[in-house]
Design a protein around this motif. Structure first.
Motif, PDB file in Angstrom:
ATOM      1  N   THR A  48     -38.212  -5.194   7.011  1.00  0.00           N
ATOM      2  CA  THR A  48     -37.684  -3.848   7.241  1.00  0.00           C
ATOM      3  C   THR A  48     -37.596  -3.020   5.964  1.00  0.00           C
ATOM      4  O   THR A  48     -37.356  -1.819   6.037  1.00  0.00           O
ATOM      5  N   SER A  51     -41.961   0.595   4.984  1.00  0.00           N
ATOM      6  CA  SER A  51     -42.090   1.684   5.943  1.00  0.00           C
ATOM      7  C   SER A  51     -43.519   1.776   6.459  1.00  0.00           C
ATOM      8  O   SER A  51     -43.763   2.253   7.555  1.00  0.00           O
ATOM      9  N   THR A  52     -44.469   1.283   5.649  1.00  0.00           N
ATOM     10  CA  THR A  52     -45.882   1.307   6.017  1.00  0.00           C
ATOM     11  C   THR A  52     -46.559   0.033   5.550  1.00  0.00           C
ATOM     12  O   THR A  52     -46.283  -0.457   4.465  1.00  0.00           O
ATOM     13  N   GLN A  68     -44.501  -2.596  15.348  1.00  0.00           N
ATOM     14  CA  GLN A  68     -44.100  -1.439  16.153  1.00  0.00           C
ATOM     15  C   GLN A  68     -42.605  -1.519  16.471  1.00  0.00           C
ATOM     16  O   GLN A  68     -41.892  -0.526  16.367  1.00  0.00           O
ATOM     17  N   GLN A  69     -42.128  -2.696  16.844  1.00  0.00           N
ATOM     18  CA  GLN A  69     -40.715  -2.893  17.140  1.00  0.00           C
ATOM     19  C   GLN A  69     -39.837  -2.600  15.913  1.00  0.00           C
ATOM     20  O   GLN A  69     -38.756  -2.045  16.029  1.00  0.00           O
ATOM     21  N   GLN A  71     -40.570  -0.487  13.678  1.00  0.00           N
ATOM     22  CA  GLN A  71     -40.872   0.889  13.311  1.00  0.00           C
ATOM     23  C   GLN A  71     -41.555   0.983  11.942  1.00  0.00           C
ATOM     24  O   GLN A  71     -41.236   1.846  11.127  1.00  0.00           O
ATOM     25  N   ILE A  72     -42.483   0.066  11.702  1.00  0.00           N
ATOM     26  CA  ILE A  72     -43.295   0.042  10.486  1.00  0.00           C
ATOM     27  C   ILE A  72     -44.681   0.526  10.864  1.00  0.00           C
ATOM     28  O   ILE A  72     -45.327  -0.056  11.732  1.00  0.00           O
ATOM     29  N   SER A  73     -45.136   1.594  10.232  1.00  0.00           N
ATOM     30  CA  SER A  73     -46.476   2.109  10.504  1.00  0.00           C
ATOM     31  C   SER A  73     -47.525   1.146   9.963  1.00  0.00           C
ATOM     32  O   SER A  73     -47.359   0.595   8.880  1.00  0.00           O
TER      33      SER A  73
END
Length: 75
Positions: A48, A51-52, A68-69, A71-73
């Motif tokens: 976490t 971020s990408t 995706q769960q 929220q990482i691009s």
């Protein structure tokens, strides 16, 4: 912040990268196929922190769903 690994073999390097990532507005992780789903001796931090995630090859469905769960691009 841009790091090529989330785990490392050198403790000092992992500590520095962890501190930088915790203070950064955004952390981008470069991951080659052999690094996905592997670990080294010293961790930079939890997924976490990223971020990408930049990858060379598409991830399998399970890994794609995980990022995706979280929220990482993935690019």
């Amino acid at each position: 912040t841009l790091f090529p690994y989330t785990t490392l073999f050198r403790s000092e390097e992992a500590c520095v990268k962890r501190a930088l990532s915790e203070r950064a507005a955004e952390t981008v992780v470069l991951a080659s196929p052999e690094k996905i789903n592997s670990a080294s001796a010293f961790g930079i931090g939890d997924l976490t922190l990223a971020s990408t995630l930049l990858v060379d090859e598409p991830l399998n469905e399970k890994m794609s769903a995980l990022f995706q769960q979280l929220q990482i691009s993935v690019l």
